[in-house]
Motif scaffolding. Sequence first.
Motif, PDB file in Angstrom:
ATOM      1  N   ALA A 304      41.253 -13.796 106.452  1.00 26.77           N
ATOM      2  CA  ALA A 304      40.755 -15.168 106.425  1.00 26.77           C
ATOM      3  C   ALA A 304      39.584 -15.289 105.460  1.00 26.77           C
ATOM      4  O   ALA A 304      39.515 -16.231 104.652  1.00 26.77           O
ATOM      5  CB  ALA A 304      40.341 -15.601 107.829  1.00 26.77           C
ATOM      6  N   GLU A 305      38.673 -14.331 105.519  1.00 25.95           N
ATOM      7  CA  GLU A 305      37.495 -14.357 104.646  1.00 25.95           C
ATOM      8  C   GLU A 305      37.904 -14.231 103.181  1.00 25.95           C
ATOM      9  O   GLU A 305      37.398 -14.952 102.316  1.00 25.95           O
ATOM     10  CB  GLU A 305      36.542 -13.237 105.040  1.00 25.95           C
ATOM     11  N   GLU A 306      38.834 -13.323 102.900  1.00 22.71           N
ATOM     12  CA  GLU A 306      39.292 -13.127 101.528  1.00 22.71           C
ATOM     13  C   GLU A 306      39.985 -14.375 100.973  1.00 22.71           C
ATOM     14  O   GLU A 306      39.923 -14.648  99.770  1.00 22.71           O
ATOM     15  CB  GLU A 306      40.255 -11.939 101.471  1.00 22.71           C
ATOM     16  N   SER A 307      40.642 -15.130 101.862  1.00 29.97           N
ATOM     17  CA  SER A 307      41.336 -16.342 101.440  1.00 29.97           C
ATOM     18  C   SER A 307      40.439 -17.572 101.471  1.00 29.97           C
ATOM     19  O   SER A 307      40.884 -18.676 101.141  1.00 29.97           O
ATOM     20  CB  SER A 307      42.560 -16.586 102.332  1.00 29.97           C
ATOM     21  N   GLY A 308      39.176 -17.388 101.893  1.00 30.17           N
ATOM     22  CA  GLY A 308      38.249 -18.511 101.976  1.00 30.17           C
ATOM     23  C   GLY A 308      38.594 -19.496 103.072  1.00 30.17           C
ATOM     24  O   GLY A 308      38.316 -20.695 102.952  1.00 30.17           O
ATOM     25  N   LEU A 309      39.190 -18.993 104.162  1.00 33.88           N
ATOM     26  CA  LEU A 309      39.633 -19.865 105.243  1.00 33.88           C
ATOM     27  C   LEU A 309      38.681 -19.791 106.436  1.00 33.88           C
ATOM     28  O   LEU A 309      38.282 -18.700 106.844  1.00 33.88           O
ATOM     29  CB  LEU A 309      41.030 -19.451 105.733  1.00 33.88           C
ATOM     30  N   PRO A 310      38.348 -20.923 107.033  1.00 32.11           N
ATOM     31  CA  PRO A 310      37.615 -20.890 108.301  1.00 32.11           C
ATOM     32  C   PRO A 310      38.554 -20.424 109.405  1.00 32.11           C
ATOM     33  O   PRO A 310      39.787 -20.568 109.302  1.00 32.11           O
ATOM     34  CB  PRO A 310      37.193 -22.346 108.500  1.00 32.11           C
ATOM     35  N   LEU A 311      38.003 -19.868 110.470  1.00 31.51           N
ATOM     36  CA  LEU A 311      38.840 -19.380 111.559  1.00 31.51           C
ATOM     37  C   LEU A 311      39.585 -20.513 112.254  1.00 31.51           C
ATOM     38  O   LEU A 311      40.578 -20.267 112.947  1.00 31.51           O
ATOM     39  CB  LEU A 311      37.993 -18.604 112.564  1.00 31.51           C
ATOM     40  N   SER A 312      39.148 -21.741 112.058  1.00 27.49           N
ATOM     41  CA  SER A 312      39.854 -22.891 112.619  1.00 27.49           C
ATOM     42  C   SER A 312      41.221 -23.098 111.975  1.00 27.49           C
ATOM     43  O   SER A 312      42.029 -23.902 112.471  1.00 27.49           O
ATOM     44  CB  SER A 312      39.019 -24.159 112.460  1.00 27.49           C
ATOM     45  N   ARG A 313      41.510 -22.378 110.880  1.00 30.85           N
ATOM     46  CA  ARG A 313      42.812 -22.478 110.209  1.00 30.85           C
ATOM     47  C   ARG A 313      43.672 -21.244 110.466  1.00 30.85           C
ATOM     48  O   ARG A 313      44.699 -21.044 109.821  1.00 30.85           O
ATOM     49  CB  ARG A 313      42.609 -22.646 108.697  1.00 30.85           C
ATOM     50  N   VAL A 314      43.239 -20.403 111.420  1.00 35.50           N
ATOM     51  CA  VAL A 314      43.909 -19.131 111.689  1.00 35.50           C
ATOM     52  C   VAL A 314      44.515 -19.149 113.088  1.00 35.50           C
ATOM     53  O   VAL A 314      43.905 -19.630 114.038  1.00 35.50           O
ATOM     54  CB  VAL A 314      42.910 -17.958 111.578  1.00 35.50           C
ATOM     55  N   VAL A 315      45.736 -18.613 113.223  1.00 34.01           N
ATOM     56  CA  VAL A 315      46.346 -18.428 114.532  1.00 34.01           C
ATOM     57  C   VAL A 315      46.836 -16.985 114.643  1.00 34.01           C
ATOM     58  O   VAL A 315      47.071 -16.309 113.629  1.00 34.01           O
ATOM     59  CB  VAL A 315      47.522 -19.396 114.788  1.00 34.01           C
ATOM     60  N   ALA A 316      46.979 -16.514 115.879  1.00 39.21           N
ATOM     61  CA  ALA A 316      47.509 -15.189 116.133  1.00 39.21           C
ATOM     62  C   ALA A 316      48.563 -15.286 117.220  1.00 39.21           C
ATOM     63  O   ALA A 316      48.472 -16.123 118.128  1.00 39.21           O
ATOM     64  CB  ALA A 316      46.396 -14.234 116.555  1.00 39.21           C
ATOM     65  N   VAL A 317      49.577 -14.400 117.127  1.00 45.75           N
ATOM     66  CA  VAL A 317      50.685 -14.402 118.081  1.00 45.75           C
ATOM     67  C   VAL A 317      50.967 -12.967 118.507  1.00 45.75           C
ATOM     68  O   VAL A 317      51.099 -12.080 117.658  1.00 45.75           O
ATOM     69  CB  VAL A 317      51.960 -15.025 117.462  1.00 45.75           C
ATOM     70  N   GLY A 318      51.050 -12.732 119.812  1.00 45.69           N
ATOM     71  CA  GLY A 318      51.315 -11.387 120.306  1.00 45.69           C
ATOM     72  C   GLY A 318      51.768 -11.418 121.746  1.00 45.69           C
ATOM     73  O   GLY A 318      51.985 -12.480 122.334  1.00 45.69           O
ATOM     74  N   ASP A 319      51.888 -10.212 122.337  1.00 45.12           N
ATOM     75  CA  ASP A 319      52.359 -10.162 123.722  1.00 45.12           C
ATOM     76  C   ASP A 319      51.649  -9.118 124.574  1.00 45.12           C
ATOM     77  O   ASP A 319      51.660  -9.207 125.803  1.00 45.12           O
ATOM     78  CB  ASP A 319      53.862  -9.856 123.755  1.00 45.12           C
ATOM     79  N   GLY A 320      51.038  -8.094 123.941  1.00 39.05           N
ATOM     80  CA  GLY A 320      50.497  -6.981 124.699  1.00 39.05           C
ATOM     81  C   GLY A 320      48.990  -6.954 124.765  1.00 39.05           C
ATOM     82  O   GLY A 320      48.300  -7.740 124.096  1.00 39.05           O
ATOM     83  N   ALA A 321      48.466  -6.027 125.569  1.00 39.96           N
ATOM     84  CA  ALA A 321      47.019  -5.940 125.767  1.00 39.96           C
ATOM     85  C   ALA A 321      46.286  -5.648 124.463  1.00 39.96           C
ATOM     86  O   ALA A 321      45.146  -6.092 124.279  1.00 39.96           O
ATOM     87  CB  ALA A 321      46.709  -4.861 126.799  1.00 39.96           C
ATOM     88  N   ASN A 322      46.915  -4.911 123.551  1.00 36.16           N
ATOM     89  CA  ASN A 322      46.256  -4.617 122.280  1.00 36.16           C
ATOM     90  C   ASN A 322      46.257  -5.810 121.325  1.00 36.16           C
ATOM     91  O   ASN A 322      45.703  -5.733 120.228  1.00 36.16           O
ATOM     92  CB  ASN A 322      46.889  -3.395 121.605  1.00 36.16           C
ATOM     93  N   ASP A 323      46.855  -6.919 121.742  1.00 36.57           N
ATOM     94  CA  ASP A 323      46.796  -8.156 120.955  1.00 36.57           C
ATOM     95  C   ASP A 323      45.669  -9.073 121.404  1.00 36.57           C
ATOM     96  O   ASP A 323      45.334 -10.043 120.709  1.00 36.57           O
ATOM     97  CB  ASP A 323      48.124  -8.926 121.055  1.00 36.57           C
ATOM     98  N   ILE A 324      45.086  -8.805 122.558  1.00 33.43           N
ATOM     99  CA  ILE A 324      44.081  -9.710 123.117  1.00 33.43           C
ATOM    100  C   ILE A 324      42.914  -9.967 122.157  1.00 33.43           C
ATOM    101  O   ILE A 324      42.492 -11.118 121.997  1.00 33.43           O
ATOM    102  CB  ILE A 324      43.584  -9.181 124.483  1.00 33.43           C
ATOM    103  N   PRO A 325      42.367  -8.939 121.480  1.00 38.73           N
ATOM    104  CA  PRO A 325      41.236  -9.229 120.575  1.00 38.73           C
ATOM    105  C   PRO A 325      41.562 -10.245 119.498  1.00 38.73           C
ATOM    106  O   PRO A 325      40.771 -11.152 119.220  1.00 38.73           O
ATOM    107  CB  PRO A 325      40.910  -7.854 119.979  1.00 38.73           C
ATOM    108  N   MET A 326      42.752 -10.155 118.882  1.00 41.12           N
ATOM    109  CA  MET A 326      43.051 -11.116 117.810  1.00 41.12           C
ATOM    110  C   MET A 326      43.480 -12.469 118.372  1.00 41.12           C
ATOM    111  O   MET A 326      43.318 -13.502 117.713  1.00 41.12           O
ATOM    112  CB  MET A 326      44.108 -10.572 116.844  1.00 41.12           C
ATOM    113  N   LEU A 327      43.995 -12.501 119.602  1.00 42.71           N
ATOM    114  CA  LEU A 327      44.394 -13.770 120.190  1.00 42.71           C
ATOM    115  C   LEU A 327      43.204 -14.682 120.441  1.00 42.71           C
ATOM    116  O   LEU A 327      43.352 -15.905 120.513  1.00 42.71           O
ATOM    117  CB  LEU A 327      45.158 -13.542 121.496  1.00 42.71           C
ATOM    118  N   SER A 328      42.033 -14.098 120.575  1.00 43.63           N
ATOM    119  CA  SER A 328      40.832 -14.891 120.848  1.00 43.63           C
ATOM    120  C   SER A 328      40.028 -15.198 119.594  1.00 43.63           C
ATOM    121  O   SER A 328      38.907 -15.696 119.670  1.00 43.63           O
ATOM    122  CB  SER A 328      39.937 -14.158 121.849  1.00 43.63           C
ATOM    123  N   LEU A 329      40.617 -14.951 118.402  1.00 43.20           N
ATOM    124  CA  LEU A 329      39.849 -15.076 117.166  1.00 43.20           C
ATOM    125  C   LEU A 329      39.848 -16.484 116.580  1.00 43.20           C
ATOM    126  O   LEU A 329      38.793 -17.026 116.250  1.00 43.20           O
ATOM    127  CB  LEU A 329      40.401 -14.100 116.120  1.00 43.20           C
TER     128      LEU A 329
END
Length: 376
Positions: A304-329
Amino acid sequence: MDASTAITSLQLSFDQITASSGEAALHYLEYQPQLAPLALLGIDSGGNDAFAGALELDHPIPAPPAASKVTAPWCLTLLSPAANLMQVRSVAEFIAAQGASIEAVDTLSRQRDCTVLRFQVRGELNFDETRCACLALAEEIGADLVLQAGDSQRPPSLAGFDMDSTLIDAEVIDELAKITGIGDQVAAITEAAMRGELDFRQSFKKRMRLLKGFPETELARIAPQLPLKPGAERLLRALRAMGCKTAILSGGFTYFANYLKSERLPIDVVHANELEFAAGVLTGEVIEPIVDGARKRSLLEEMAEESGLPLSRVVAVGDGANDIPMLSLGALGIAIHPKPKVRQVAPQSIDRFGLDAALYLFGLNDSQIAGLLGSD
């Protein structure tokens, strides 16, 4: 369409709908009080007996070419495989119980096996408390209920995806283990790690040691057989058509992620774990850095930073416990068919539909989705 499935279209007040006790299958509901004081309701014929005095229209209301503009601070989306009036009343009562009000309702999907109603909600809501209450109500009424900020109802510019059990309907490391005859042993470790019962890094190293000696030649045979998750292709194609950059952020392996990117799905970037081979077989060792939950989040943040994007333009998709950190980003963190722990903490969760149901959370209706996918 036979008589048993004919649609009755009614024009009536929204209060009449929520105060009724009648039951009927629901096809659509349009309520835009700033444009018109009455709601438009499409239900199975026979259900109109519950609405004495309602104006019956001669023909079904056509689906709008685009979803209405979101003006409320919150959206609560009902995704139902069998929508009915009871579900609408339950959601309306739930919103009122939160001290909030319904500003508008529109139908994003009118498919027989997927009706999607978006309730625009105004009120002071505690997101986590309301989200948890939504999960309980969703179980009660047999649907998915997804709460999100109103301004997150827009297409993203960057989307990060887990791979195993998210984009594909398998855990690759378990598939490798089946070939070596230790499938059940490795699968038990994988399942515990995805439930959050084991540290991902340690469980990953343990599973790799168990796979020592796996033949490299088997990779090319396994990759084409991995099934895509339902809706994965439609979602990724639609995101590509919207100009959204997509990335695989996987605790699985680069070989299979790159195969998906080159042969199956329109993916832009891959970050996953490297397999180490010597003399044509797995060494059982790992190559650092391991792509665990923390690294998934940091990689998505860096992109996101490299693309000059605010986190408000970012989504994450996952299913497992190791996805939780990015799901809250970012703006949305969508758990698809998640493990129980993940469902309880993920910002958004879809349990009853495929990956392409996420498109409704981006503020699109079926007409807009069809336009993005062309003749699909």
